[in-house]
Design an enzyme around this catalytic site. Sequence first.
Site, PDB file in Angstrom:
ATOM      1  N   HIS A 241       8.869  52.284  43.440  1.00  0.00           N
ATOM      2  CA  HIS A 241       9.120  51.224  44.565  1.00  0.00           C
ATOM      3  C   HIS A 241       9.390  51.798  45.850  1.00  0.00           C
ATOM      4  O   HIS A 241       9.766  51.232  46.688  1.00  0.00           O
ATOM      5  CB  HIS A 241      10.211  50.213  44.072  1.00  0.00           C
ATOM      6  CG  HIS A 241      11.626  51.066  44.017  1.00  0.00           C
ATOM      7  ND1 HIS A 241      12.676  50.811  43.346  1.00  0.00           N
ATOM      8  CD2 HIS A 241      11.952  52.015  44.884  1.00  0.00           C
ATOM      9  CE1 HIS A 241      13.668  51.374  43.555  1.00  0.00           C
ATOM     10  NE2 HIS A 241      13.578  52.236  44.596  1.00  0.00           N
TER      11      HIS A 241
ATOM     12  N   HIS B 164      13.376  62.024  42.733  1.00  0.00           N
ATOM     13  CA  HIS B 164      13.433  62.425  44.074  1.00  0.00           C
ATOM     14  C   HIS B 164      14.997  62.334  44.532  1.00  0.00           C
ATOM     15  O   HIS B 164      15.992  61.978  44.069  1.00  0.00           O
ATOM     16  CB  HIS B 164      12.539  61.145  44.781  1.00  0.00           C
ATOM     17  CG  HIS B 164      13.431  59.619  44.669  1.00  0.00           C
ATOM     18  ND1 HIS B 164      13.439  59.097  43.405  1.00  0.00           N
ATOM     19  CD2 HIS B 164      13.612  58.689  45.327  1.00  0.00           C
ATOM     20  CE1 HIS B 164      13.783  57.905  43.399  1.00  0.00           C
ATOM     21  NE2 HIS B 164      13.809  57.575  44.872  1.00  0.00           N
TER      22      HIS B 164
ATOM     23  N   GLU C  15      17.368  56.392  39.215  1.00  0.00           N
ATOM     24  CA  GLU C  15      16.765  54.936  39.212  1.00  0.00           C
ATOM     25  C   GLU C  15      16.064  54.840  37.731  1.00  0.00           C
ATOM     26  O   GLU C  15      15.465  53.786  37.489  1.00  0.00           O
ATOM     27  CB  GLU C  15      15.698  54.948  40.379  1.00  0.00           C
ATOM     28  CG  GLU C  15      16.430  54.654  41.892  1.00  0.00           C
ATOM     29  CD  GLU C  15      15.604  54.306  42.909  1.00  0.00           C
ATOM     30  OE1 GLU C  15      16.022  54.104  43.926  1.00  0.00           O
ATOM     31  OE2 GLU C  15      14.559  54.618  42.803  1.00  0.00           O
TER      32      GLU C  15
ATOM     33  N   HIS D  81      19.272  48.595  47.624  1.00  0.00           N
ATOM     34  CA  HIS D  81      19.454  49.893  48.318  1.00  0.00           C
ATOM     35  C   HIS D  81      20.343  49.597  49.845  1.00  0.00           C
ATOM     36  O   HIS D  81      20.179  50.334  50.723  1.00  0.00           O
ATOM     37  CB  HIS D  81      18.200  50.495  48.982  1.00  0.00           C
ATOM     38  CG  HIS D  81      17.341  50.783  47.679  1.00  0.00           C
ATOM     39  ND1 HIS D  81      16.535  49.862  47.058  1.00  0.00           N
ATOM     40  CD2 HIS D  81      17.016  52.039  47.160  1.00  0.00           C
ATOM     41  CE1 HIS D  81      15.736  50.578  46.074  1.00  0.00           C
ATOM     42  NE2 HIS D  81      16.093  51.796  46.387  1.00  0.00           N
TER      43      HIS D  81
HETATM   44  C1  DHB Z   1      11.714  56.796  48.588  1.00  0.00           C
HETATM   45  C2  DHB Z   1      11.860  56.288  47.523  1.00  0.00           C
HETATM   46  C3  DHB Z   1      12.862  55.388  46.876  1.00  0.00           C
HETATM   47  O1  DHB Z   1      12.878  55.086  45.604  1.00  0.00           O
HETATM   48  C4  DHB Z   1      13.360  54.859  48.088  1.00  0.00           C
HETATM   49  O2  DHB Z   1      14.125  53.650  47.292  1.00  0.00           O
HETATM   50  C5  DHB Z   1      13.340  55.105  49.147  1.00  0.00           C
HETATM   51  C6  DHB Z   1      12.397  55.912  49.556  1.00  0.00           C
HETATM   52  C7  DHB Z   1      10.815  57.677  49.128  1.00  0.00           C
HETATM   53  O3  DHB Z   1      10.145  58.346  48.249  1.00  0.00           O
HETATM   54  O4  DHB Z   1      10.605  57.819  50.269  1.00  0.00           O
HETATM   55 FE    FE Z   2      14.650  53.785  45.563  1.00  0.00          FE
END
Ligand code: DHB
Ligand code: FE
Length: 280
Positions: free
Chosen positions: A12, A193, A240, A59
């Site tokens: 997302h 991430h 996540e 978030h």
């Molecule tokens: C990114 C990924 C995410 O899941 C998020 O909530 C905000 C940013 C990213 O890769 O930049």
């Molecule tokens: Fe996210």
Amino acid sequence: MARIVGGIGTSHIPAIGIAMAKQQCAEPYWRDFFQAYWPVRRWLNEVRPTVAVVIYNDHGLNFFLDKMPAFAIGAAANYRNADEGWGLPTLAPFQGDPAFSWHVIEALAAADFDLTTCQEMLVDHGFVVPMQLLWPDANSWPVRTIPIHVNTVQHPLPSPRRCLSFGEVLGHAIESWAANERVVVLGTGGLSHQLDGRRAGFINKPFDLFCMEKIVDEPEILAGYTIRELVRLAGTQGPELIQWLVMRGALGGGVRKLEGNYQVPISNTGSGLLLLEKAA
Ligand code: DHB
Ligand code: FE
């Protein structure tokens, strides 16, 4: 009765919404990423779901660190979106289905999953970006929605096992609703991430591919990880993945994989896409 027609796992990442707003989808950086969504859009066009149950994590838009429910569900007639700081355009509101939401809430509570119920709920990029990816004509959403937030922001987080079980009960809850609905369940977020801290930028492609494989037929293996292990293996935002586990739980025992795609990196993330159908 309501029937679950399939489940979709998708990242997302806010940059996706920016690329769509700026019409950059055909640019070299984005081309392969967006192309992978076409078969899923075609499937949606054929199956024509009437309701999307969207599992995601807020978030910091509707909930903040001062008040963070582990599990929360929308029971509103509609859901507005807003940008919590990424520069995303605001899209048309999403229609809800309060009667269906309350049925799901009752069924989950009867199975000892007590959710925070929200008769007003703003939805952030975790909800909006996947909706826009799946139905790009963003001003006429063809489905009613039930947003379900699972905390991946403020520790302690619900465990992967708890999330798989939650999904199993959610699946029964959906399919015990008397209305004749075709329901698609979305699990949004991940894959690996880490947006800040010493390992900012951390991505673990082998682990992401392992998760995308195991979630199909052996989700129990993923349910065996602790959140701490997921942070170590997939970065601070890697947990996540639990949104995907809720989606997978809702599909029940046997599933068929119809589509799968992985692109790395997209923004800061190993980006996954998976379309699953319940086995007949
Ligand atoms: C990114 C990924 C995410 O899941 C998020 O909530 C905000 C940013 C990213 O890769 O930049
Ligand atoms: Fe996210």
